[in-house]
Structure formats: C-alpha cells, structure tokens
Scaffold this motif. Sequence first.
Motif, PDB file in Angstrom:
ATOM      1  N   ASP A  14      -1.692  -0.595  -2.869  1.00 55.76           N
ATOM      2  CA  ASP A  14      -0.712  -0.473  -4.288  1.00 55.76           C
ATOM      3  C   ASP A  14       0.821   0.299  -3.694  1.00 55.76           C
ATOM      4  OD1 ASP A  14      -2.689   0.472  -5.992  1.00 55.76           O
ATOM      5  OD2 ASP A  14      -3.609   1.544  -5.025  1.00 55.76           O
ATOM      6  N   MET A  15       0.578  -0.373  -2.579  1.00 52.27           N
ATOM      7  CA  MET A  15       1.794   0.272  -1.143  1.00 52.27           C
ATOM      8  C   MET A  15       3.473  -0.252  -2.429  1.00 52.27           C
ATOM      9  SD  MET A  15       1.544   0.906   2.596  1.00 52.27           S
ATOM     10  CE  MET A  15       2.603   1.529   2.409  1.00 52.27           C
ATOM     11  N   GLY A  16       4.476  -0.426  -2.048  1.00 52.26           N
ATOM     12  CA  GLY A  16       5.634  -0.629  -2.405  1.00 52.26           C
ATOM     13  C   GLY A  16       6.092  -1.546  -1.638  1.00 52.26           C
ATOM     14  N   PRO A  17       6.656  -2.119  -1.486  1.00 51.88           N
ATOM     15  CA  PRO A  17       8.379  -3.060  -0.395  1.00 51.88           C
ATOM     16  C   PRO A  17       8.878  -1.792   0.878  1.00 51.88           C
ATOM     17  CG  PRO A  17       8.808  -4.033  -2.242  1.00 51.88           C
ATOM     18  CD  PRO A  17       8.141  -2.469  -3.014  1.00 51.88           C
ATOM     19  N   VAL A  18       8.221  -2.615   1.679  1.00 52.72           N
ATOM     20  CA  VAL A  18       8.868  -1.425   2.944  1.00 52.72           C
ATOM     21  C   VAL A  18       9.672  -1.875   3.431  1.00 52.72           C
ATOM     22  CG1 VAL A  18       8.118  -0.693   5.501  1.00 52.72           C
ATOM     23  CG2 VAL A  18       6.092  -0.133   3.411  1.00 52.72           C
ATOM     24  N   ASP A  19      11.231  -1.322   3.808  1.00 50.53           N
ATOM     25  CA  ASP A  19      12.541  -1.615   4.853  1.00 50.53           C
ATOM     26  C   ASP A  19      12.468  -0.840   5.750  1.00 50.53           C
ATOM     27  OD1 ASP A  19      12.798  -3.545   2.611  1.00 50.53           O
ATOM     28  OD2 ASP A  19      13.733  -2.174   1.330  1.00 50.53           O
ATOM     29  N   PRO A  44       4.670  -0.098  -8.873  1.00 49.43           N
ATOM     30  CA  PRO A  44       3.760  -0.294  -9.916  1.00 49.43           C
ATOM     31  C   PRO A  44       3.727  -2.056  -9.900  1.00 49.43           C
ATOM     32  CG  PRO A  44       4.712   1.244 -10.453  1.00 49.43           C
ATOM     33  CD  PRO A  44       5.747   1.032  -9.032  1.00 49.43           C
ATOM     34  N   LEU A  45       5.381  -2.144  -9.584  1.00 51.14           N
ATOM     35  CA  LEU A  45       5.705  -3.955  -9.670  1.00 51.14           C
ATOM     36  C   LEU A  45       4.789  -4.707  -9.065  1.00 51.14           C
ATOM     37  CD1 LEU A  45       7.152  -6.238 -11.440  1.00 51.14           C
ATOM     38  CD2 LEU A  45       9.189  -6.069  -9.890  1.00 51.14           C
ATOM     39  N   ALA A  46       5.304  -4.428  -7.457  1.00 50.88           N
ATOM     40  CA  ALA A  46       4.353  -5.076  -6.814  1.00 50.88           C
ATOM     41  C   ALA A  46       2.885  -5.095  -6.590  1.00 50.88           C
ATOM     42  CB  ALA A  46       4.544  -4.091  -5.232  1.00 50.88           C
ATOM     43  N   ARG A  47       2.223  -3.841  -6.298  1.00 47.38           N
ATOM     44  CA  ARG A  47       0.939  -3.652  -7.586  1.00 47.38           C
ATOM     45  C   ARG A  47       0.225  -5.190  -8.413  1.00 47.38           C
ATOM     46  NH1 ARG A  47       0.340   1.026  -8.482  1.00 47.38           N
ATOM     47  NH2 ARG A  47       1.272   1.318  -9.872  1.00 47.38           N
ATOM     48  N   GLU A  48       0.930  -4.997  -9.584  1.00 48.10           N
ATOM     49  CA  GLU A  48       0.672  -5.729 -10.100  1.00 48.10           C
ATOM     50  C   GLU A  48       0.584  -7.317  -9.819  1.00 48.10           C
ATOM     51  OE1 GLU A  48      -0.842  -5.897 -13.562  1.00 48.10           O
ATOM     52  OE2 GLU A  48      -1.266  -2.565 -12.044  1.00 48.10           O
ATOM     53  N   LEU A  49       2.350  -7.794  -9.334  1.00 54.52           N
ATOM     54  CA  LEU A  49       2.290  -9.256  -9.037  1.00 54.52           C
ATOM     55  C   LEU A  49       0.949  -9.161  -8.392  1.00 54.52           C
ATOM     56  CD1 LEU A  49       6.100  -9.228  -8.798  1.00 54.52           C
ATOM     57  CD2 LEU A  49       4.761 -10.347  -9.355  1.00 54.52           C
ATOM     58  N   ARG A  50       0.255  -8.681  -6.714  1.00 54.93           N
ATOM     59  CA  ARG A  50      -0.110  -8.464  -6.389  1.00 54.93           C
ATOM     60  C   ARG A  50      -1.866  -8.782  -7.338  1.00 54.93           C
ATOM     61  NH1 ARG A  50       1.360  -3.726  -3.322  1.00 54.93           N
ATOM     62  NH2 ARG A  50       3.168  -4.587  -2.112  1.00 54.93           N
ATOM     63  N   ALA A  56       0.448 -12.925  -7.523  1.00 51.31           N
ATOM     64  CA  ALA A  56       1.837 -13.622  -6.608  1.00 51.31           C
ATOM     65  C   ALA A  56       2.264 -12.814  -5.622  1.00 51.31           C
ATOM     66  CB  ALA A  56       2.543 -13.052  -7.356  1.00 51.31           C
ATOM     67  N   GLN A  57       2.510 -13.096  -4.742  1.00 51.61           N
ATOM     68  CA  GLN A  57       3.500 -12.319  -3.031  1.00 51.61           C
ATOM     69  C   GLN A  57       4.539 -13.065  -2.709  1.00 51.61           C
ATOM     70  OE1 GLN A  57       0.849 -14.734   0.077  1.00 51.61           O
ATOM     71  NE2 GLN A  57       1.230 -16.485  -0.204  1.00 51.61           N
ATOM     72  N   LEU A  58       5.781 -11.933  -2.051  1.00 51.78           N
ATOM     73  CA  LEU A  58       6.877 -12.229  -1.505  1.00 51.78           C
ATOM     74  C   LEU A  58       6.597 -13.311  -0.595  1.00 51.78           C
ATOM     75  CD1 LEU A  58       9.459 -11.222  -1.775  1.00 51.78           C
ATOM     76  CD2 LEU A  58       9.051  -9.494  -0.574  1.00 51.78           C
ATOM     77  N   VAL A  59       7.521 -14.428  -0.614  1.00 51.69           N
ATOM     78  CA  VAL A  59       7.703 -14.859   0.495  1.00 51.69           C
ATOM     79  C   VAL A  59       8.506 -14.798   1.154  1.00 51.69           C
ATOM     80  CG1 VAL A  59       5.412 -16.641  -0.584  1.00 51.69           C
ATOM     81  CG2 VAL A  59       8.602 -16.891  -0.962  1.00 51.69           C
ATOM     82  N   ALA A  60       9.687 -14.410   0.351  1.00 52.54           N
ATOM     83  CA  ALA A  60      11.373 -13.941   1.427  1.00 52.54           C
ATOM     84  C   ALA A  60      12.175 -13.205   0.723  1.00 52.54           C
ATOM     85  CB  ALA A  60      12.092 -15.585   0.415  1.00 52.54           C
TER      86      ALA A  60
END
Length: 155
Positions: A10-15, A116-122, A126-130
């Motif tokens: 449920d987490m968003g991207p971490v920077d 919310p976007l990251a959760r739905e993509l997961r 889908a996964q972030l690759v770059a």
Amino acid sequence: MSNEFQDFQDMGPVDYLVIEFPGNRMTGKGMSLLLDLVDRGIVRILDFTFVRKDTDGSVIALELRDLDADGELDLSVFEGSSSGLLGQDDLDEAGMALEPGNSAGVLVYENLWAAPLARELRRSGAQLVAGGRIPVQALLASLDAAEAEGGSAAA
C-alpha cells in the motif's frame, strides 16, 4: 519491521534527498514547507538525519540538538523520524557527496500522493523497473538550447 511498514503493497514510492549546507550553516529555511507537505499528506518522512564531513574526510552523524546551538533552528519536530532504513553505510555514501567542512540533511520520504496509483499498479502485476530525476538546471539548459535553435518549448 515495524507495523507501520508491514503492508508495503500500500506504500507509495520512496525517495531520498541529500541536502548540503556549506560551512555547516543550517538556517531552517524550507523546514516549514517540508512540514506543510507532511501535514497535507503529500509525503511521509521515514528517516531524517544530519551528517557532517570533517576536514579530514570523516563523516559523523549529528544529533538534532547539536544543530541548534543558537536556539533559533528548531528541529525538535523531526526527532524520532527514524524508520531504521538508513545505516552507517548510507550515511558514509551521503558524506561522499559533501565537501569537507560541510554538513547535510539526509531525508528519506514516502510519496503518499502516489500511493493509490502504486497500489493499483502492483495489484495488476505491474512493477517499476526504472526511475530517475531530471535536475532543474539540466531542464532549463535544454529549454534554453531549444529556444536558441529557434524551436518552441511549448507544445
């Protein structure tokens, strides 16, 4: 791992950011804007620590109370902002980016706005690759170059 991070799905991207303060001069400017982002639920601070690079090149972590020698820089609101994500290796790496005699804030934060976007993509597989960040200076230089060539930066 703390309960707060157990459902990472449920987490968003971490920077992270490493913000250098030449001559160890931290004024606190910008801290109210960071707090505003937290208060509005845009970001969540996971870790926030400070380091100093001595003239001999050694890097040491600083306590928040060490930064408030004159009583004007109140960072007490950030005390306890530690998830345990940052280790000594991370602080040493952050210190490599610093000039000797300078200090830095090392900030790790979750982008709550994107959760919310990251959760739905997961959930869809889908996964972030770059990923990456374009420095403002590079963006401005590119726009200036396009303008000099007679092109229009506006689409």
